[in-house]
Scaffold this motif. Structure first.
Motif, PDB file in Angstrom:
ATOM      1  N   PRO A   1       0.812  -1.234   0.000  1.00  0.00           N
ATOM      2  CA  PRO A   1       0.000   0.000   0.000  1.00  0.00           C
ATOM      3  C   PRO A   1       0.835   1.271   0.000  1.00  0.00           C
ATOM      4  O   PRO A   1       0.397   2.302  -0.525  1.00  0.00           O
ATOM      5  CB  PRO A   1      -0.838  -0.122   1.280  1.00  0.00           C
ATOM      6  N   ILE A   2       2.041   1.217   0.575  1.00  0.00           N
ATOM      7  CA  ILE A   2       2.925   2.382   0.532  1.00  0.00           C
ATOM      8  C   ILE A   2       3.342   2.659  -0.907  1.00  0.00           C
ATOM      9  O   ILE A   2       3.337   3.796  -1.378  1.00  0.00           O
ATOM     10  CB  ILE A   2       4.170   2.146   1.416  1.00  0.00           C
ATOM     11  N   CYS A   3       3.676   1.584  -1.631  1.00  0.00           N
ATOM     12  CA  CYS A   3       4.063   1.734  -3.035  1.00  0.00           C
ATOM     13  C   CYS A   3       2.883   2.199  -3.886  1.00  0.00           C
ATOM     14  O   CYS A   3       3.065   2.954  -4.842  1.00  0.00           O
ATOM     15  CB  CYS A   3       4.630   0.415  -3.568  1.00  0.00           C
ATOM     16  N   LYS A   4       1.695   1.765  -3.528  1.00  0.00           N
ATOM     17  CA  LYS A   4       0.510   2.236  -4.256  1.00  0.00           C
ATOM     18  C   LYS A   4       0.377   3.747  -4.120  1.00  0.00           C
ATOM     19  O   LYS A   4       0.090   4.450  -5.105  1.00  0.00           O
ATOM     20  CB  LYS A   4      -0.751   1.547  -3.720  1.00  0.00           C
ATOM     21  N   ASP A   5       0.596   4.270  -2.928  1.00  0.00           N
ATOM     22  CA  ASP A   5       0.515   5.716  -2.721  1.00  0.00           C
ATOM     23  C   ASP A   5       1.560   6.448  -3.561  1.00  0.00           C
ATOM     24  O   ASP A   5       1.275   7.493  -4.155  1.00  0.00           O
ATOM     25  CB  ASP A   5       0.706   6.054  -1.239  1.00  0.00           C
ATOM     26  N   PHE A   6       2.782   5.906  -3.603  1.00  0.00           N
ATOM     27  CA  PHE A   6       3.819   6.523  -4.431  1.00  0.00           C
ATOM     28  C   PHE A   6       3.439   6.469  -5.909  1.00  0.00           C
ATOM     29  O   PHE A   6       3.689   7.407  -6.661  1.00  0.00           O
ATOM     30  CB  PHE A   6       5.165   5.814  -4.238  1.00  0.00           C
ATOM     31  N   ALA A   7       2.839   5.357  -6.337  1.00  0.00           N
ATOM     32  CA  ALA A   7       2.483   5.173  -7.747  1.00  0.00           C
ATOM     33  C   ALA A   7       1.388   6.128  -8.202  1.00  0.00           C
ATOM     34  O   ALA A   7       1.292   6.440  -9.390  1.00  0.00           O
ATOM     35  CB  ALA A   7       2.051   3.731  -7.991  1.00  0.00           C
ATOM     36  N   LEU A   8       0.569   6.590  -7.271  1.00  0.00           N
ATOM     37  CA  LEU A   8      -0.555   7.449  -7.637  1.00  0.00           C
ATOM     38  C   LEU A   8      -0.378   8.896  -7.193  1.00  0.00           C
ATOM     39  O   LEU A   8      -0.930   9.803  -7.812  1.00  0.00           O
ATOM     40  CB  LEU A   8      -1.847   6.894  -7.023  1.00  0.00           C
ATOM     41  N   MET A   9       0.401   9.122  -6.131  1.00  0.00           N
ATOM     42  CA  MET A   9       0.505  10.473  -5.582  1.00  0.00           C
ATOM     43  C   MET A   9       1.937  10.887  -5.272  1.00  0.00           C
ATOM     44  O   MET A   9       2.156  11.881  -4.574  1.00  0.00           O
ATOM     45  CB  MET A   9      -0.349  10.582  -4.307  1.00  0.00           C
ATOM     46  N   GLY A  10       2.908  10.133  -5.771  1.00  0.00           N
ATOM     47  CA  GLY A  10       4.293  10.489  -5.533  1.00  0.00           C
ATOM     48  C   GLY A  10       4.863  11.297  -6.676  1.00  0.00           C
ATOM     49  O   GLY A  10       4.135  11.777  -7.551  1.00  0.00           O
ATOM     50  N   THR A  11       6.173  11.481  -6.692  1.00  0.00           N
ATOM     51  CA  THR A  11       6.839  12.089  -7.838  1.00  0.00           C
ATOM     52  C   THR A  11       6.962  11.031  -8.935  1.00  0.00           C
ATOM     53  O   THR A  11       6.827   9.833  -8.671  1.00  0.00           O
ATOM     54  CB  THR A  11       8.236  12.580  -7.452  1.00  0.00           C
ATOM     55  N   PRO A  12       7.219  11.438 -10.178  1.00  0.00           N
ATOM     56  CA  PRO A  12       7.402  10.444 -11.243  1.00  0.00           C
ATOM     57  C   PRO A  12       8.486   9.414 -10.920  1.00  0.00           C
ATOM     58  O   PRO A  12       8.316   8.223 -11.198  1.00  0.00           O
ATOM     59  CB  PRO A  12       7.773  11.299 -12.459  1.00  0.00           C
ATOM     60  N   LYS A  13       9.597   9.862 -10.328  1.00  0.00           N
ATOM     61  CA  LYS A  13      10.678   8.925  -9.994  1.00  0.00           C
ATOM     62  C   LYS A  13      10.236   7.966  -8.897  1.00  0.00           C
ATOM     63  O   LYS A  13      10.543   6.765  -8.945  1.00  0.00           O
ATOM     64  CB  LYS A  13      11.928   9.701  -9.555  1.00  0.00           C
ATOM     65  N   GLN A  14       9.512   8.454  -7.907  1.00  0.00           N
ATOM     66  CA  GLN A  14       8.983   7.575  -6.864  1.00  0.00           C
ATOM     67  C   GLN A  14       8.025   6.547  -7.444  1.00  0.00           C
ATOM     68  O   GLN A  14       8.050   5.376  -7.083  1.00  0.00           O
ATOM     69  CB  GLN A  14       8.272   8.410  -5.789  1.00  0.00           C
ATOM     70  N   ALA A  15       7.185   6.984  -8.371  1.00  0.00           N
ATOM     71  CA  ALA A  15       6.214   6.083  -8.989  1.00  0.00           C
ATOM     72  C   ALA A  15       6.915   4.968  -9.756  1.00  0.00           C
ATOM     73  O   ALA A  15       6.541   3.791  -9.657  1.00  0.00           O
ATOM     74  CB  ALA A  15       5.295   6.872  -9.918  1.00  0.00           C
ATOM     75  N   LYS A  16       7.916   5.345 -10.537  1.00  0.00           N
ATOM     76  CA  LYS A  16       8.654   4.353 -11.322  1.00  0.00           C
ATOM     77  C   LYS A  16       9.241   3.260 -10.435  1.00  0.00           C
ATOM     78  O   LYS A  16       9.061   2.060 -10.690  1.00  0.00           O
ATOM     79  CB  LYS A  16       9.776   5.045 -12.099  1.00  0.00           C
TER      80      LYS A  16
END
Length: 280
Positions: free
Chosen positions: A61-76
């Motif tokens: 779920p932490i990675c899901k948050d990054f994938a939807l609401m993080g920076t582009p680099k965090q999402a990647k």
């Protein structure tokens, strides 16, 4: 660096939970480094194979948050991290490029939630639009068959129709850079989204590997960016630096697809000649 060399020593409950705790730091540069570390560890021993499944359940779920609401680099790095750590070493084989073979992939349930969120909320000028475009591209690359239809629809509608071939407004809210070149982070948000959209299309084709029809259509559009000198619709509303970056983005996307046999073979000699003009 230590996760590369001494991977086995990280697989204690204390070490893994400490890494996950670091993801709560507010500085944007921290999460990508930690996620890269967890991805390296996943290539040595996926967390899904770990004796304590709660670790992966906490991380997802932490990675899901990054994938939807993080920076582009965090999402990647968030997409890569969960993908790699959900491929059981007992079944996964690699294709030589670090990605699991499409015939042996395990899709973590969190990706179903992410795809549904993208399907509903990825739209022009939506919140975190650029981040969501990056996330879509990396899911398309790593799990092309798992979400074949929804990703194809989002590429056609959200990426192509609503972004890449959409008219540029006459009045723009952001200050435009002067001259024919600038640093990438000086570009306005809508142009940055277009650059990542071009990368997303390339990653989608690389994931598909053998969809020749999609490759031909994509190459024609990318070549049009080059032929129109970055101004696809010839409206003359983009500044010089934006045109330069869009030409470069289209060219890099074309070359990236050409690395993959199958889709890359659809690149014509005429398009190659057009691309070569960027050198002068």
């Amino acid at each position: 660096m230590l996760s590369y060399v001494f991977s086995a020593h990280f697989f204690t409950d204390t070490s893994l939970r400490h890494l996950i705790a670091l993801l709560s730091y507010e500085q944007e540069y921290v999460a990508p480094l930690v996620l890269k570390t967890l991805t390296h560890l996943g290539r040595y021993q996926p967390l899904i194979d770990d004796a304590n499944p709660a670790i992966l359940n906490e991380l997802a779920p932490i990675c899901k948050d990054f994938a939807l609401m993080g920076t582009p680099k965090q999402a990647k790095h968030a997409v890569r991290c969960i993908f790699v750590n959900s491929q059981s070493s007992s079944t996964a084989t690699t294709d030589g490029g670090g990605s699991a073979s499409t015939t042996t992939q395990t899709v973590h349930p969190i990706f179903n939630e992410i795809i549904e969120e993208l399907r509903v909320k990825l739209a022009p000028n939506c919140e975190y639009q650029r981040t969501k475009i990056v996330t879509l591209g990396h899911i398309a690359y790593n799990m092309p068959q798992a979400f074949l239809t929804p990703i194809k629809n989002m590429i056609a509608r959200r990426i192509v129709k609503e972004l890449l071939i959409q008219e540029v407004p006459a009045q723009r809210d952001h200050e435009l850079p002067e001259g024919d070149w600038c640093e990438q982070d000086e570009l306005p948000p809508d142009t940055l989204c277009k650059l990542d959209a071009l990368k997303t299309m390339a990653r989608w084709l690389l994931g598909l590997r053998s969809d020749e029809h999609a490759a031909q259509k994509t190459f024609r559009m990318l070549a049009a960016f080059v032929n129109q000198r970055g101004d696809l619709l010839a409206q003359n509303r983009l500044c010089g630096a934006e045109k330069s970056w869009l030409r470069l983005g289209a060219a890099c996307a074309m070359l990236k697809v050409c690395e993959q046999k199958g889709v890359g073979d659809q690149y014509s000699a005429e398009q190659y000649l057009q691309l070569s003009q960027l050198m002068v």
